[in-house]
Scaffold this active site. Structure first.
Site, mmCIF file in Angstrom:
data_model
loop_
_atom_site.group_PDB
_atom_site.id
_atom_site.type_symbol
_atom_site.label_atom_id
_atom_site.label_comp_id
_atom_site.label_asym_id
_atom_site.label_seq_id
_atom_site.Cartn_x
_atom_site.Cartn_y
_atom_site.Cartn_z
ATOM 1 C CB ALA A 1 63.089 -13.400 4.410
ATOM 2 C CG LEU A 2 61.036 -15.544 -2.295
ATOM 3 C CD1 LEU A 2 62.057 -14.651 -2.976
ATOM 4 C CD2 LEU A 2 61.042 -16.917 -2.984
ATOM 5 N N PRO B 1 53.682 -10.176 2.396
ATOM 6 C CG PRO B 1 53.228 -8.759 4.201
ATOM 7 C CD PRO B 1 54.339 -9.232 3.317
ATOM 8 N N GLY C 1 53.639 -14.926 -2.398
ATOM 9 C CA GLY C 1 54.868 -15.709 -2.351
ATOM 10 C C GLY C 1 55.064 -16.575 -3.580
ATOM 11 N NE ARG D 1 37.550 -50.682 15.778
ATOM 12 C CZ ARG D 1 36.808 -50.604 16.875
ATOM 13 N NH1 ARG D 1 37.082 -51.352 17.928
ATOM 14 N NH2 ARG D 1 35.793 -49.772 16.919
ATOM 15 C CD GLN E 1 36.371 -41.856 7.036
ATOM 16 O OE1 GLN E 1 36.831 -40.757 7.320
ATOM 17 N NE2 GLN E 1 35.099 -42.155 7.224
ATOM 18 C CB ILE E 2 41.421 -47.055 8.080
ATOM 19 C CG1 ILE E 2 41.055 -47.189 6.597
ATOM 20 C CG2 ILE E 2 41.741 -48.412 8.703
ATOM 21 C CD1 ILE E 2 42.215 -47.590 5.699
ATOM 22 C CD GLU F 1 60.192 -25.243 -0.090
ATOM 23 O OE1 GLU F 1 60.830 -25.197 -1.144
ATOM 24 O OE2 GLU F 1 60.540 -24.658 0.948
#
Lengths: 395, 125
Positions: free
Chosen positions: A129-130, A133, A136, A273, A344-345, A371
């Site tokens: 817990a770093l 509100p 970070g 495809r 997208q492909i 991170e």
């Protein structure tokens, strides 16, 4: 200088790859597409199997009973470990026992006995817990949670947000300001047990992430004994940064793994495809997407391995923070773009829950923030560039 | 608990229930929660299908088969974390899990915990 994995690295990577393909992916076909944990009987069966393979606690140093893999090998392993639907935030659904909270390795023997060893055995769970509100990315300034002395004890008051696993944890590492006058040197790390009066899970924070949801916690006069200070008073951020910097390497490698898996799917689909009488793979528009993917995947891999190699040769995170920042910024952004192109492909299937691409897309969006966001990584890079004596060459 | 009004189940109004991802609660005639469920990515017709099966003749859940009288739902893409949250809140308030979930074992492998106030016995916001 050798750019090829050695025999042991190859063996470990192939073992992990086979495990993911033969044990994890078949199970995922039955699970909800957003699942982040296995049914208990499957978890127990697979954990036993991993222990027998000698790979349990992948990131645990040898002196603490783990395989003691170097950072380069760990990066190669995490690239494989993430190549399944839940792989970004729940690699192999945790059956390899990767634990995090490596800060505890620096604890006293009493702290190790009470928290570290039970956590490594899977008997206790912890949280980190770093973030608050108030922010970070810049904890030295953002942390408002206060810890004040009361007799020998410390009393902590404040709140933390985006904390994974706190609602299931037995204890956590909580960073609090012990001396407001000292800036970053006024922050201390405390081991807080979750059954302490005043500790509360305020809510679950629902996000794009499927795996291991985040929580918001509050600390209202939580009393912590002096033996639960981790490290020295005022050195909390040094302890955090040492581990966070190294974690960014495996974090980047896991992001890369998902990009590789998405590219594999896209290359395969493009050949199968057909549109307007020919496979997608014959269309230059599609080829260029796949080419861009491949260039970004390979670039990310070398940046990650360079950071990992530097980490293995360094004694302090300060020595490889620059390389890690470059790897993290590039790998997470690139992986997001790779998965975007793969979607997208695939067209409509790409955004459906039939395929893992939509989950990877959502969760990779978080990787660009988690991170340390890309912009903060860039800040680290810029600081180094302007620190004097710039030498852009390898040697 | 879901902050939505209970609705009686009417087969003629089935299509008014969205066929989307989300969470739902099934209650008895007095408004007690019998079951907390979700419509996830494997659900063919989303909330519509998941809710309807508690009121159909082939309902395998003995608790909702006997007692289900109403339902309420919430459309959400975060259906799994919301489901965990609803079950945790229910447990915190009642110190047990919904009967219907226990009857069929429709529960997550592990449940987290929030924290009840030692003074009021209610969840501390």
């Amino acid at each position: 200088m050798d750019l090829q994995p050695d025999e042991q690295q190859r063996m470990i990577v192939q073992t992990v790859r086979r495990f993911i393909r033969e044990e994890i992916i078949p199970l995922e076909r039955e699970l909800d597409p957003d699942a982040f944990e296995l049914p208990p009987e499957e978890e127990a069966r697979l954990t036993k199997k991993v222990r027998e393979m000698g790979l349990y606690g992948l990131d645990v140093p040898a002196e603490f009973g783990g395989p003691g893999l170097d950072t380069v090998t760990l990066a190669l392993v995490f690239e494989e470990l993430s190549q399944h639907r839940a792989g970004l935030y729940a690699p192999a659904y945790g059956v390899f026992g990767t634990v995090g909270l490596a800060q505890l390795y620096r604890g006293t023997e009493e702290q190790r006995q009470k928290y570290l060893y039970p956590m490594l055995r899977g008997e206790k769970r912890g949280f980190f817990a770093l973030t608050e509100p108030s922010g970070g990315s810049d904890p030295a300034r953002a942390i408002q949670t206060r810890a004040v002395r009361d007799g020998d004890d410390w009393v902590i008051t404040g709140s933390k947000i985006f904390i994974s696993g706190a609602d299931r944890a037995d204890f956590g590492l909580v960073y609090a300001r012990t001396d407001p006058a000292k800036g970053r040197q006024g922050i201390t790390c405390f081991i807080v047990e979750t059954n302490t009066p005043g500790f509360a899970i305020r809510r679950i924070v629902h996000t794009l992430r499927s795996a291991e949801y985040a929580t918001e916690i509050t600390l209202d006069g939580v009393r912590v004994p002096p033996e639960n200070v981790l490290g020295e008073e005022g050195q909390g951020l040094d302890i955090a940064n040492e581990v966070l910097t190294r974690n960014r390497i495996t974090y980047s490698a896991a992001s890369l793994g998902v990009a590789v898996a998405a590219q594999r799917m896209a290359v395969d689909y493009a050949q199968k495809r057909e549109t307007f009488g020919a496979p997608l793979s014959t269309r230059q528009a599609i080829q260029w997407m796949l080419i861009d993917n491949e260039i970004e995947i390979r670039s990310a891999r070398w940046l990650i391995l360079q950071a990992a190699d530097k980490a293995d040769r360094s004694t302090s995170a300060r020595d490889y923070r620059f390389e890690t920042a470059i790897a993290k910024a590039f790998a997470t952004e690139a992986a997001f773009r790779v998965v975007d192109r793969a979607i997208q492909i695939h067209g409509g299937y790409g955004v459906s829950k039939d395929l893992p691409l939509e989950r990877w897309f959502r969760e990779l969006r978080i990787r660009r923030i988690g991170e340390g966001p890309t912009e903060v990584q860039r800040l680290i890079i810029a600081r180094q560039l302007f620190s004097g004596g710039y030498n852009g060459s390898l040697v | 608990m879901l902050r939505k009004p209970w609705q009686p189940f009417d087969p003629a109004q089935l299509k008014a229930i969205p066929a989307t991802l989300g969470v739902y609660e099934v209650g008895d005639a007095e408004g007690r929660i019998l079951y907390i469920g979700y419509a996830g990515g494997r659900s063919l017709f989303g909330l519509r299908e998941e809710i309807a099966r508690h009121f159909g003749p082939d309902n395998p859940n003995p608790v909702t088969r006997e007692q289900a009288a109403r339902f309420r739902y919430e459309v959400t893409l975060s259906y799994l974390s919301r489901w965990y949250e609803l079950l945790t809140l229910y447990y915190e308030a009642n110190q047990r899990l919904p009967e219907g979930n226990l009857a069929t074992g429709d529960l997550p492998p592990k449940l987290g915990r929030f924290h009840l106030s030692p003074i009021t016995g209610r969840w501390q916001p």
